[in-house]
Design a protein around this motif. Structure first.
Motif, mmCIF file in Angstrom:
data_model
loop_
_atom_site.group_PDB
_atom_site.id
_atom_site.type_symbol
_atom_site.label_atom_id
_atom_site.label_comp_id
_atom_site.label_asym_id
_atom_site.label_seq_id
_atom_site.Cartn_x
_atom_site.Cartn_y
_atom_site.Cartn_z
ATOM 1 N N SER A 1 0.830 -1.202 0.000
ATOM 2 C CA SER A 1 0.000 0.000 0.000
ATOM 3 C C SER A 1 0.861 1.248 0.000
ATOM 4 C CB SER A 1 -0.925 0.015 1.218
ATOM 5 O OG SER A 1 -0.157 0.117 2.401
ATOM 6 N N ASN A 2 0.214 2.380 -0.145
ATOM 7 C CA ASN A 2 0.909 3.662 -0.104
ATOM 8 C C ASN A 2 1.553 3.898 1.253
ATOM 9 O OD1 ASN A 2 1.621 6.413 -0.470
ATOM 10 N ND2 ASN A 2 -0.316 7.016 0.449
ATOM 11 N N SER A 3 0.861 3.550 2.319
ATOM 12 C CA SER A 3 1.389 3.802 3.674
ATOM 13 C C SER A 3 2.661 2.992 3.919
ATOM 14 C CB SER A 3 0.334 3.482 4.731
ATOM 15 O OG SER A 3 -0.048 2.124 4.638
ATOM 16 N N GLU A 4 2.702 1.759 3.393
ATOM 17 C CA GLU A 4 3.898 0.926 3.578
ATOM 18 C C GLU A 4 5.074 1.476 2.791
ATOM 19 O OE1 GLU A 4 4.838 -3.470 2.199
ATOM 20 O OE2 GLU A 4 3.459 -3.485 3.916
ATOM 21 N N SER A 5 4.805 1.939 1.561
ATOM 22 C CA SER A 5 5.891 2.521 0.761
ATOM 23 C C SER A 5 6.351 3.845 1.371
ATOM 24 C CB SER A 5 5.413 2.740 -0.683
ATOM 25 O OG SER A 5 4.412 3.739 -0.744
ATOM 26 N N GLY A 6 5.416 4.594 1.942
ATOM 27 C CA GLY A 6 5.778 5.849 2.606
ATOM 28 C C GLY A 6 6.650 5.608 3.819
ATOM 29 N N ASN A 7 6.370 4.561 4.567
ATOM 30 C CA ASN A 7 7.182 4.180 5.731
ATOM 31 C C ASN A 7 8.605 3.856 5.283
ATOM 32 O OD1 ASN A 7 8.224 3.123 8.053
ATOM 33 N ND2 ASN A 7 6.401 1.911 8.558
ATOM 34 N N TYR A 8 8.698 3.080 4.178
ATOM 35 C CA TYR A 8 10.008 2.715 3.635
ATOM 36 C C TYR A 8 10.787 3.960 3.224
ATOM 37 C CZ TYR A 8 13.467 0.762 0.406
ATOM 38 O OH TYR A 8 14.650 0.452 -0.246
ATOM 39 N N PHE A 9 10.075 4.905 2.520
ATOM 40 C CA PHE A 9 10.729 6.109 2.027
ATOM 41 C C PHE A 9 11.303 6.939 3.183
ATOM 42 C CE2 PHE A 9 10.017 10.290 -0.511
ATOM 43 C CZ PHE A 9 11.360 10.329 -0.829
ATOM 44 N N GLY A 10 10.540 7.030 4.282
ATOM 45 C CA GLY A 10 11.019 7.784 5.446
ATOM 46 C C GLY A 10 12.297 7.196 6.005
ATOM 47 N N THR A 11 12.335 5.874 6.128
ATOM 48 C CA THR A 11 13.535 5.191 6.633
ATOM 49 C C THR A 11 14.684 5.357 5.647
ATOM 50 O OG1 THR A 11 12.083 3.571 7.667
ATOM 51 C CG2 THR A 11 14.414 2.989 7.510
ATOM 52 N N PHE A 12 14.392 5.266 4.351
ATOM 53 C CA PHE A 12 15.417 5.378 3.313
ATOM 54 C C PHE A 12 16.086 6.754 3.360
ATOM 55 C CE2 PHE A 12 17.006 5.916 -1.017
ATOM 56 C CZ PHE A 12 17.564 4.675 -1.277
ATOM 57 N N LYS A 13 15.309 7.778 3.568
ATOM 58 C CA LYS A 13 15.866 9.134 3.645
ATOM 59 C C LYS A 13 16.788 9.274 4.865
ATOM 60 C CE LYS A 13 12.028 11.633 3.199
ATOM 61 N NZ LYS A 13 11.184 12.844 3.056
ATOM 62 N N GLN A 14 16.367 8.747 5.985
ATOM 63 C CA GLN A 14 17.128 8.909 7.228
ATOM 64 C C GLN A 14 18.421 8.097 7.240
ATOM 65 O OE1 GLN A 14 14.490 7.850 10.407
ATOM 66 N NE2 GLN A 14 13.265 9.727 10.224
ATOM 67 N N HIS A 15 18.424 6.931 6.614
ATOM 68 C CA HIS A 15 19.558 6.014 6.766
ATOM 69 C C HIS A 15 20.322 5.754 5.474
ATOM 70 C CE1 HIS A 15 18.454 5.065 10.899
ATOM 71 N NE2 HIS A 15 17.166 5.017 10.461
ATOM 72 N N PHE A 16 19.831 6.248 4.351
ATOM 73 C CA PHE A 16 20.545 5.972 3.101
ATOM 74 C C PHE A 16 20.892 7.257 2.351
ATOM 75 C CE2 PHE A 16 21.235 4.844 -1.280
ATOM 76 C CZ PHE A 16 21.872 3.612 -1.225
ATOM 77 N N LEU A 17 19.882 8.091 2.108
ATOM 78 C CA LEU A 17 20.118 9.287 1.291
ATOM 79 C C LEU A 17 21.076 10.267 1.954
ATOM 80 C CD1 LEU A 17 16.568 10.048 -0.187
ATOM 81 C CD2 LEU A 17 18.549 9.060 -1.352
ATOM 82 N N VAL A 18 21.077 10.354 3.278
ATOM 83 C CA VAL A 18 21.995 11.298 3.972
ATOM 84 C C VAL A 18 23.447 10.954 3.719
ATOM 85 C CG1 VAL A 18 20.368 11.923 5.785
ATOM 86 C CG2 VAL A 18 21.823 9.916 6.077
#
Length: 843
Positions: free
Chosen positions: A785-802
């Motif tokens: 769902s959108n909420s699950e992908s949004g959860n993933y995106f939040g984690t990805f920004k904090q731990h990967f994109l930085v």
């Protein structure tokens, strides 16, 4: 004793009286009551048409009387049953004599019931049977009168007249039925169209007519007949009597109305009567007729402006009476036709035909009159429209902008007036509903009247909407936009809500800015000038107007392709009005400027005219034969016949028609591209002809069709590209990055490691795809769902994109449906905008 008296085989006093009483007070009584009820209901339901001579009796018609078939069938059944069970026939000499005096009454009842059912032939046979069978009693005379009435309604006026003469010659015919005979004779003459002969018979019938209500009806009909014979003074006298003494309001009202066209004198008294009628509350539904009558008086007085205003008011007030609206439009059409103002006349005739029933007198003549104006109006409008467009194009840019601005303001003011009227209607509806519910609650949801009114009003504005939140929105996803998105949505809605005629684009559309467009506009004007000259002369015998347009063509467009023929047409017109100097002047112009033309030859050698006329008739006949072949679908033959004969045709107009039918034949055989090619060739080869003008219109319609198809394709593509919000379908995470700064294999490995560290249980898959020459795309999926992908995106920004800033900012979640659209059309910027409005604020 009882059984003995029931027998119809015994001709005894007791038997005869038993069967007589049984018929009279049982079967016949019930059948006659049913007949009287049917007759009464038919009279009530039949509405008088006051535009025509009224019927003396209201017998209804075949279709409407079907509502009373149950009552009439009851009459028939009762009558037949009484005859079958209670007839007492006995031999007297060589004849069968009926001894039950009620049997002829039963037959008469059957005949009358059949008459009201409009079974006229069986009714006639029944009345003839009574007349020939029963030698005694009044019923045979009544049947004879009904027989005449049946002949009249069968429009068999010869037998009706013959039977009337036979009755008049019958010395035994009872005096008590003489008044009925006179009235039936009057009806026969009236319905057969012998109005002048009917008048004295009606006058005689009125003398003895009873009751008074019926007498007033006869007087009104007689007044109508006087009016139809232009005996206005006699008609007015009777209308005044009926207006004062009739108890029937419709008769009274229409008598006053008809005084408007039959009065003698100044008419001021009639105007006063009609103005009083306008103020009478009883006449609210008749205002259209009153204004129409007022217009007639004003017209008779020569006050044309007041007449026109009244006719227009009549049309506007006519809401539930289309026939009256049509009559008002017709009167306006006739007025403008006589001016002559053919543009307005055509419009009003057209409006009248949409409102008047096809049974209206002279309907076909009105239609023919309108059709005679069609071509004239078409060319007047072409000149008017093309001149207007050229005028706007030639304006300085600032003046054009100011002109368009004023047009938009006019459109807004007009719309504001319409809105104000609609708002007033809404307020009145609410006020009326409130008044209806004033005895109950004033709160709308406790007041059924107010609630119903509000529901009707709501549906009138918004349609039948489902009960849901955000019911005014078509796209419910828009409620999820962020504040900026909502503001953009409002602005977008506002721009879409602006009526087309309040935009600059509307007034710029179709303006001939290009040189070739202006040339086409001038060609249209030239051709219409010529056609107007011909039509005014040949169709309306208006030589001054014909001369005006021919002169206008050659003065405005010197050396135009029709210059020679236009001078020739002027020569013919000047010859008709006996202007010898002007006739010779244009003759010399043709001979000097176009010495080799057919028109110069005709003017030099007038004897050629007869030969050319015969040749012209033959050419027309050949064209008609080819056109007949075209209608049969024999297109190859049309092409060969046109090619074989066209070179022999000298008249430019007819030559153009040959080219046009040739083009259509080509189109039918080889398709639209071929049709368009030959139509363009027809236009080029026949500039200045009516056929060329028609071709321009056809080609313009092709261009418009291409534009519509292109817009439809663009709209379809736009819809196909548009992203949709769907939170519950599978979603992906996408990142698009520069493949010159980042190695895709390394990024893919890092993302796989991230997934194993943070989402080991999710079984996520990552894949890289070449996106463009300098960009690659990595997609991570699936998320339920959108909420699950949004959860993933939040984690990805904090731990990967930085830790991987070179990857840039093109990273987002996307539904499976939108991913397919993104991959197909590569509309990244559009998706990012969609994403920010629908996802970013929640992730």
């Amino acid at each position: 004793m009882f059984l003995y008296s029931c027998s119809t085989e015994k001709n005894a006093f007791l038997n005869r009286n038993y069967h007589y009483i049984t018929v009279k007070y049982n079967g016949y009584f019930n059948g006659n009551e049913a007949y009287k009820l049917a007759k009464k209901n038919i009279e009530i339901s039949e509405k008088d048409d006051f535009d025509d001579l009224l019927n003396v009796f209201k017998f209804g018609n075949l279709n409407d009387n079907k509502k009373e078939y149950s009552n009439l069938n009851r009459s028939l059944t009762k009558g037949a049953k009484m005859i079958d069970r209670h007839s007492m026939k006995f031999k007297v000499g060589s004849e069968d004599v009926e001894y039950n005096k009620m049997i002829d009454d039963c037959y008469l009842l059957i005949g009358k019931a059949r008459f009201l059912k409009f079974d006229l032939e069986p009714a006639k046979e029944t009345f003839l049977f009574i007349k020939n069978t029963f030698k005694k009693g009044d019923e045979r005379y009544k049947a004879t009168l009904w027989l005449v009435m049946t002949y009249i309604y069968q429009e068999n006026f010869v037998d009706a007249e013959t039977t009337i003469k036979a009755i008049q010659a019958d010395k035994e015919f009872p005096k008590k039925f003489q008044d009925e005979l006179v009235l039936i004779q009057a009806i026969s003459l009236k319905r057969s169209g012998q109005i002048s002969e009917a008048i004295p018979v009606f006058e005689k019938a009125i003398e003895s007519a009873k009751p008074k209500k019926f007498k007033r009806r006869l007087q009104y009909i007689l007044a109508q007949m006087y009016q139809s014979q232009n005996k206005f003074l006699d008609a007015a006298k009777l209308y005044q009597i009926v207006a004062k003494k009739s108890t029937d309001y419709e008769l009274q009202f229409n008598s006053k109305i008809n005084l408007a066209t039959t009065y003698e004198g100044s008419g001021d008294n009639v105007i006063n009567i009609l103005k009083k009628m306008l103020k009478d509350a009883k006449n609210i539904e008749y205002l259209d007729q009153i204004y129409y009558a007022l217009a007639k008086v004003y017209e008779k007085q020569g006050k044309n402006d007041l007449a026109i205003d009244s006719y227009e008011l009549s049309a506007s007030k006519s809401v539930n009476n289309p026939k009256q609206k049509g009559k008002s439009f017709l009167a306006l059409g006739d007025y403008y036709f006589d001016q002559p103002d053919y543009l307005n006349a055509y419009s009003y005739y057209d409006s009248s035909l949409t409102s008047l029933p096809k049974s209206y007198p002279n309907y076909e003549d009105i239609s023919a009159k309108k059709e005679s104006l069609r071509d004239l109006v078409k060319h007047l409008k072409i000149v008017q429209e093309q001149d207007s467009l050229l005028k706007i194009v030639l304006m300085p840019e600032e003046a054009r902008a100011e002109f368009i601005k004023n047009k938009i303001l006019e459109a807004k003011e007009k719309q504001d007036q319409i809105n104000a009227i609609e708002e007033a209607k809404r307020e009145k509806a609410l006020a009326d509903a409130s008044a209806l519910g004033s005895n109950g609650s004033n709160w709308i949801f406790e007041n059924p009247s107010l609630l119903a009114s509000g529901l009707v009003e709501f549906k009138g504005i918004w349609g039948d909407r489902p009960l849901e939140d955000n019911w005014r929105r078509q796209d419910k996803s828009s409620v999820l936009f962020d504040a900026v998105g909502q503001e953009n949505e409002k602005n977008s809605e506002a721009s879409e809500d602006i009526p087309e005629n309040q935009t600059e684009k509307f007034y710029l559309k179709g303006l001939p800015f290009k040189v070739d467009q202006q040339e086409i506009a001038h060609q249209k004007i030239m051709n219409s000038y010529y056609q107007l000259g011909v039509i005014y002369r040949d169709n309306f015998n208006d030589l001054p107007k014909s001369i005006f347009y021919f002169k206008r063509l050659n003065s405005r467009y010197p050396k135009n392709p029709k210059e020679a023929v236009t001078w020739y047409q002027l020569y013919r017109n000047y010859d008709k009005v006996e202007k010898v100097v002007l006739k010779n002047e244009v003759k010399n112009k043709v001979i000097q400027n176009y010495p080799n033309s057919e028109y110069a030859q005709l003017l030099i050698n007038p004897n050629m005219m007869a030969e050319e006329e015969n040749k012209s008739i033959y050419d027309d006949r050949v064209y008609e034969e080819i056109f007949y072949v075209f209608k049969k679908g024999q297109y190859s033959k049309v092409i060969s016949d046109v090619n074989a004969y066209k070179k022999k045709v000298k008249r430019s107009e007819l030559r153009a028609k040959f080219d046009l039918i040739h083009a259509f034949a080509k189109g039918n055989l080889y398709g639209k591209d071929s049709l368009e090619y030959y139509l363009r060739k027809t236009r080029t080869d026949n500039i200045g002809t009516e056929a060329a003008d028609d071709v321009i219109s056809i080609l313009e319609s092709f261009d418009e069709e291409r534009k519509r198809i292109k817009l439809a394709q663009q709209d379809s593509l736009k819809k196909a590209k548009s992203f949709v919000l769907s939170s519950n379908e599978p979603h992906y995470f996408v990142i698009i990055y520069n493949n010159q700064k980042n190695k895709s294999s390394e990024i893919l490995n890092k993302i796989s490691n991230f997934n194993n560290e943070f989402y080991a249980t999710k079984n996520l898959k990552s894949k890289f795809i070449s996106w463009s020459e300098n960009e690659d795309l990595i997609v991570v999926k699936p998320f339920v769902s959108n909420s699950e992908s949004g959860n993933y995106f939040g984690t990805f920004k904090q731990h990967f994109l930085v830790n991987n800033l070179d990857l840039g900012e093109l990273n987002f979640t996307i539904s499976k449906t939108n991913y397919a659209k993104l991959f197909k059309y590569k509309e990244v910027i559009q998706y990012i905008d969609f994403y920010k409005k629908n996802y970013a604020s929640r992730q």
